[in-house]
Design an enzyme around this catalytic site. Structure first.
Site, PDB file in Angstrom:
ATOM      1  N   ASN A   9       0.866  -1.174   0.000  1.00 18.67           N
ATOM      2  CA  ASN A   9       0.000   0.000   0.000  1.00 18.67           C
ATOM      3  C   ASN A   9       0.901   1.221   0.000  1.00 18.67           C
ATOM      4  OD1 ASN A   9      -1.843   2.008   0.480  1.00 18.67           O
ATOM      5  ND2 ASN A   9      -2.359   1.366   2.563  1.00 18.67           N
ATOM      6  N   TRP A  10       1.015   1.857  -1.148  1.00 18.07           N
ATOM      7  CA  TRP A  10       1.965   2.977  -1.279  1.00 18.07           C
ATOM      8  C   TRP A  10       1.437   4.276  -0.679  1.00 18.07           C
ATOM      9  CZ3 TRP A  10       4.362   2.663  -6.919  1.00 18.07           C
ATOM     10  CH2 TRP A  10       5.064   1.440  -7.032  1.00 18.07           C
ATOM     11  N   LYS A  11       0.169   4.328  -0.361  1.00 18.65           N
ATOM     12  CA  LYS A  11      -0.427   5.538   0.228  1.00 18.65           C
ATOM     13  C   LYS A  11      -0.112   6.769  -0.652  1.00 18.65           C
ATOM     14  CE  LYS A  11      -0.172   3.239   4.637  1.00 18.65           C
ATOM     15  NZ  LYS A  11      -0.130   3.332   6.079  1.00 18.65           N
ATOM     16  N   HIS A  95      -9.580   1.032   4.413  1.00 20.45           N
ATOM     17  CA  HIS A  95      -8.321   1.203   5.154  1.00 20.45           C
ATOM     18  C   HIS A  95      -8.570   2.123   6.359  1.00 20.45           C
ATOM     19  CE1 HIS A  95      -4.286   2.484   6.198  1.00 20.45           C
ATOM     20  NE2 HIS A  95      -3.887   1.357   5.638  1.00 20.45           N
ATOM     21  N   GLU A  97      -6.979   4.504   7.543  1.00 24.12           N
ATOM     22  CA  GLU A  97      -6.768   5.938   7.295  1.00 24.12           C
ATOM     23  C   GLU A  97      -7.989   6.544   6.601  1.00 24.12           C
ATOM     24  OE1 GLU A  97      -2.950   5.464   5.431  1.00 24.12           O
ATOM     25  OE2 GLU A  97      -2.141   4.909   7.387  1.00 24.12           O
ATOM     26  N   GLU A 167      -5.637  -5.105  10.234  1.00 22.02           N
ATOM     27  CA  GLU A 167      -4.614  -4.097  10.507  1.00 22.02           C
ATOM     28  C   GLU A 167      -4.947  -3.365  11.802  1.00 22.02           C
ATOM     29  OE1 GLU A 167      -2.454  -2.865   6.666  1.00 22.02           O
ATOM     30  OE2 GLU A 167      -4.236  -1.622   6.840  1.00 22.02           O
ATOM     31  N   GLY A 173       2.192   2.156  10.772  1.00 17.98           N
ATOM     32  CA  GLY A 173       3.142   3.265  10.666  1.00 17.98           C
ATOM     33  C   GLY A 173       3.782   3.656  11.986  1.00 17.98           C
ATOM     34  N   SER A 213       3.150  -2.248  10.269  1.00 19.60           N
ATOM     35  CA  SER A 213       4.599  -2.315  10.508  1.00 19.60           C
ATOM     36  C   SER A 213       5.210  -3.672  10.165  1.00 19.60           C
ATOM     37  CB  SER A 213       4.923  -1.913  11.952  1.00 19.60           C
ATOM     38  OG  SER A 213       4.497  -0.587  12.189  1.00 19.60           O
ATOM     39  N   GLY A 234       2.811  -1.204   4.287  1.00 21.67           N
ATOM     40  CA  GLY A 234       2.861   0.217   3.957  1.00 21.67           C
ATOM     41  C   GLY A 234       4.301   0.654   3.725  1.00 21.67           C
ATOM     42  N   GLY A 235       4.911   1.223   4.743  1.00 20.85           N
ATOM     43  CA  GLY A 235       6.246   1.813   4.652  1.00 20.85           C
ATOM     44  C   GLY A 235       7.276   0.936   3.943  1.00 20.85           C
TER      45      GLY A 235
HETATM   46  P1  PGA Z   1       2.696   0.190   7.615  1.00 17.85           P
HETATM   47  O1  PGA Z   1       1.261   0.402   6.932  1.00 17.85           O
HETATM   48  O2  PGA Z   1       3.261  -1.101   7.078  1.00 17.85           O
HETATM   49  O3  PGA Z   1       3.498   1.388   7.235  1.00 17.85           O
HETATM   50  O4  PGA Z   1       2.463   0.105   9.107  1.00 17.85           O
HETATM   51  C1  PGA Z   1       0.389  -0.667   6.710  1.00 17.85           C
HETATM   52  C2  PGA Z   1      -0.897  -0.173   6.094  1.00 17.85           C
HETATM   53  O5  PGA Z   1      -1.366   0.913   6.461  1.00 17.85           O
HETATM   54  O6  PGA Z   1      -1.474  -0.845   5.218  1.00 17.85           O
END
Ligand code: PGA
Length: 255
Positions: A9-11, A95, A97, A167, A173, A213, A234-235
């Site tokens: 997930n590149w956000k 998601h 967010e 999640e 994050g 994470s 994500g990251g």
């Molecule tokens: P993260 O994000 O790996 O940076 O914690 C995961 C996500 O939000 O899908």
């Protein structure tokens, strides 16, 4: 046996140029040939570049969100058919967010899942509890409610197209990962819910990803657990070496 699925997930990262270069690096690392399904979700404006770069590499694309109407006066929204047109086979829905900052609710998640399935997109549906909910022993109640609302009216037969991502909001994050025990417990709860609702056979085919994470240092332990079928990253998905290490380690944990 469920094949592992690793989704990046590149956000809000990577313009078209950066997208092309990251996908080229993943191709050089043979990320899609390691034995797991590989999906990346760039921002909408980078999807065309991603599609072109991915070519026949086996790297598949997801939208990070979708609207439930196909067309109309809905400024700023993206239709399921538009994601297909841009080369997506998948879409991330619900998601945390989106839930936290953009007013996503279980009801809008449900409408989006229906619209995505109707168009032929495969939804990756996110659920998860906040730290406060976990600390007050609400985890399974919260996730049960998200599953009930999000999947309301979805027929059992549709679940072969659906992936669930657990999640925990407190792990996204933050560098804090759920322990294997915490994650497995919730994954088993989700599979149990699917079993109760739609029967054991359906519950066995649905892949349940862990997200929050995920890094190359914790992927092997998490991916070896019985009800964890992949990761939503994500990251670490923004760095080709890290993302491909996660894919390699996950593909090895066949069970
Ligand atoms: P993260 O994000 O790996 O940076 O914690 C995961 C996500 O939000 O899908």
């Amino acid at each position: 046996m469920r094949k592992k699925l690793i989704a990046g997930n590149w956000k809000l990262f990577n313009n078209a140029y950066e997208t092309e270069s990251l996908i080229n690096k993943l191709i050089d690392l043979r990320a899609a040939e390691m034995g797991a399904d590989v999906v990346v979700a760039p921002p909408f404006t980078s999807l065309h570049a991603a599609h072109r770069a991915a070519g026949r590499s086996g790297i598949e694309l997801a939208g990070q969100d979708v609207f439930w109407e196909e067309k109309g006066a809905f400024t700023g929204e993206i239709a399921p058919g538009m994601l297909l047109d841009a080369g997506c086979k998948w879409v991330i829905i619900g998601h945390s967010e989106r839930r936290q900052y953009f007013g996503e609710t279980d009801e809008t998640v449900n409408r989006k899942i229906n619209a995505a399935l109707k168009a032929g997109l495969k939804p990756i549906v996110c659920v998860g509890e906040t730290l406060r909910e976990r600390e007050s022993d609400q985890t399974t109640a919260v996730i049960g409610k998200q599953l009930e609302g999000g999947f309301a009216g979805i027929a059992a037969g549709m679940f072969e197209k659906i992936t669930v991502a657990y999640e925990p909001v407190w792990a996204i994050g933050t560098g804090k990962t759920a322990t294997g025990r915490q994650a497995q417990e919730v994954h088993a709860f989700i599979r149990g819910w699917l079993g109760k609702k739609h029967g054991g056979a359906t519950a066995q085919i649905v892949r349940i990803l862990y997200g929050g994470s995920v890094k190359s240092s914790n992927a092997a332990e998490l991916m070896a657990l019985p009800d964890i079928d992949g990761a939503l990253v994500g990251g670490a998905s923004l760095i080709a070496d890290d993302f491909s290490a996660i894919i390699r380690l996950s593909a090895k944990t066949g069970k």
